[in-house]
Design an enzyme around this catalytic site. Structure first.
Site, short mmCIF file in Angstrom:
data_model
loop_
_atom_site.label_atom_id
_atom_site.label_comp_id
_atom_site.label_asym_id
_atom_site.label_seq_id
_atom_site.Cartn_x
_atom_site.Cartn_y
_atom_site.Cartn_z
N ARG A 53 9.72 -8.21 -0.38
CA ARG A 53 8.62 -8.64 -1.25
C ARG A 53 7.58 -9.42 -0.45
O ARG A 53 6.40 -9.43 -0.77
CB ARG A 53 9.14 -9.48 -2.42
CG ARG A 53 8.02 -10.02 -3.31
CD ARG A 53 8.54 -10.58 -4.62
NE ARG A 53 9.62 -11.53 -4.42
CZ ARG A 53 9.45 -12.81 -4.07
NH1 ARG A 53 8.25 -13.28 -3.85
NH2 ARG A 53 10.50 -13.61 -3.94
N ASP A 192 -15.23 -2.45 -4.19
CA ASP A 192 -14.29 -1.36 -4.45
C ASP A 192 -14.96 -0.08 -3.97
O ASP A 192 -15.94 0.37 -4.55
CB ASP A 192 -13.97 -1.29 -5.94
CG ASP A 192 -12.92 -0.21 -6.26
OD1 ASP A 192 -12.78 0.74 -5.47
OD2 ASP A 192 -12.27 -0.30 -7.32
#
Length: 395
Positions: A53, A192
């Site tokens: 993680r 983006d």
């Protein structure tokens, strides 16, 4: 190593094992073991892998690969533009995980100026951030004057967030000018660039602080694995992005990273064919009597070299509105109806009732998303077959 195609094929060139496997192995493990306690203590101090993680060698290899692409030089008339050599990347489990991490991390407790008329889920998400203590003001996509006005209004923002080309109407925003607007106000700029990928647009070279991609789309290319990535200065990623990814659980699975890395190897050549086919379809649609408008980016609207082509995406408005647009979709035989983009095959969807249906009807129309508009992700088929399929469906 400087060429984009070479970087796509070879990645960052790091060794992944002592055996020097030709294709990097997958470290498909949740945790890592240690031969002695002191080595575990050193790893927990930040010098090694401990838990996937937090970090994983396969994920890290992909991050280095993507960072190498974002750092590829951009040739312009005045010379060469290039992201800082310390630019790095962080991989997430999805594009929205990456987007939400950036907006929450950079805008926490402050104000964010975000373009409206972008990806519907992004706009829906920022519309609820006031619940988390982040104030969001909107400016119409592609309108730099409106963006500047929104940035200058009231308290200075911490983040300016844009999308270029925008989803679904492909509006363009000059990244260099948007960065100037953000930086003059003391804000960071995030872009983006999913529709362009680093093959066509590298925002870090034009002054952006962060660039995001849904790697689910063209960067992985096969429609089989979710992912998202944030790239930018290592200092920003370490201080702002890493804590959210580790503590909120947005890190990607090693197998997803490995699959995405395989897709990146063919990104340069795939994008050439995607773009050539999209340009051919756009020309056909421009001349079709049953098409009201075609939305396809013109790189000439931006500083030379910022966007190297119109890209692999286009939208068009069918005469007759929603009923006729949906009928066109139903008459297609080669082009596939699917709520995604960036795969090897050509896909179509109806933004008004599908990707942007999360927004109120009045908001969709205000954004210019009319009921007759279809969005096409242009694939790698023979262009004549795509033209024939779409022409027949329109007729």
């Amino acid at each position: 190593m400087s060429g984009f195609g070479t970087r796509a094929v070879h990645g960052a060139g790091e060794a992944t094992s002592t055996a020097e496997a030709h294709v990097a192995p997958i470290f498909q493990t949740t945790a890592f073991t240690f031969p002695a306690a002191h080595e575990a203590i050193e790893a927990f101090g930040g010098s090694g892998y401990i838990y996937s993680r937090k970090a994983n060698p396969t994920v890290r290899a992909l991050e280095r690969h993507i960072a190498a692409l974002e750092r590829a030089p951009v040739e312009v008339a005045e010379g060469t533009l290039q992201a800082s050599e310390d630019a790095d990347s962080r991989f997430f489990g999805s594009g929205m995980a990456a987007i939400s991490a950036v907006i929450l991390a950079m805008g926490a407790g402050g104000r964010v100026v975000c373009q409206s008329g972008i990806y519907g889920t992004t706009e829906a998400m920022v519309g609820r951030l006031d619940e988390l203590g982040v104030r969001v003001d909107l400016a119409p996509v592609g309108d730099l004057e409106a963006l500047g006005t929104a940035v200058a209004r009231d308290m200075p923002p911490a983040l300016v967030y844009i999308e270029s080309p925008a989803n679904p109407l492909l509006q363009l925003t000059d990244v260099r000018r948007a960065a100037q607007i953000a930086h003059e106000a003391g804000a960071r700029l995030a872009v983006d660039a999913t529709f362009a990928t680093p093959a066509l647009l590298r925002p870090l070279a034009w002054g952006a602080d962060l660039v995001l991609h849904s790697t689910t789309k063209f960067m992985s290319g096969y429609g089989v694995v979710l992912g998202g990535v944030v790239s930018g200065a290592a200092e920003i990623l370490t201080a702002k992005i890493d804590p959210l990814r580790q503590n909120f659980g947005g890190v990607a699975d090693p197998f997803a990273a490995w699959m995405t890395g395989l897709g990146l190897r063919t990104l340069a050549v795939r994008m050439e064919r995607h773009v050539a086919n999209a340009e051919a379809l756009a020309r056909m649609l421009e001349d079709h009597p049953r098409v009201e408008r075609v939305f396809y980016p013109d790189p000439g609207e931006l500083p030379a070299g910022q966007l190297t082509s119109g890209g692999p995406m286009l939208s068009f408005e069918v005469a007759g509105g929603e009923q006729e647009a949906l009928a066109v979709v139903d008459r297609l035989s080669l082009i596939t109806l699917a709520p995604t983009l960036g795969t090897l095959d050509t896909l179509v969807q109806h933004p008004y009732t599908m990707s942007h249906s999360v927004l109120p009807e009045a908001r969709r129309r205000e954004m210019g998303i009319q009921p007759g508009i279809l969005r096409v992700s242009v694939g790698l088929e023979d262009p004549g077959d795509l033209i024939e399929d779409l022409s027949r469906a329109l007729s």
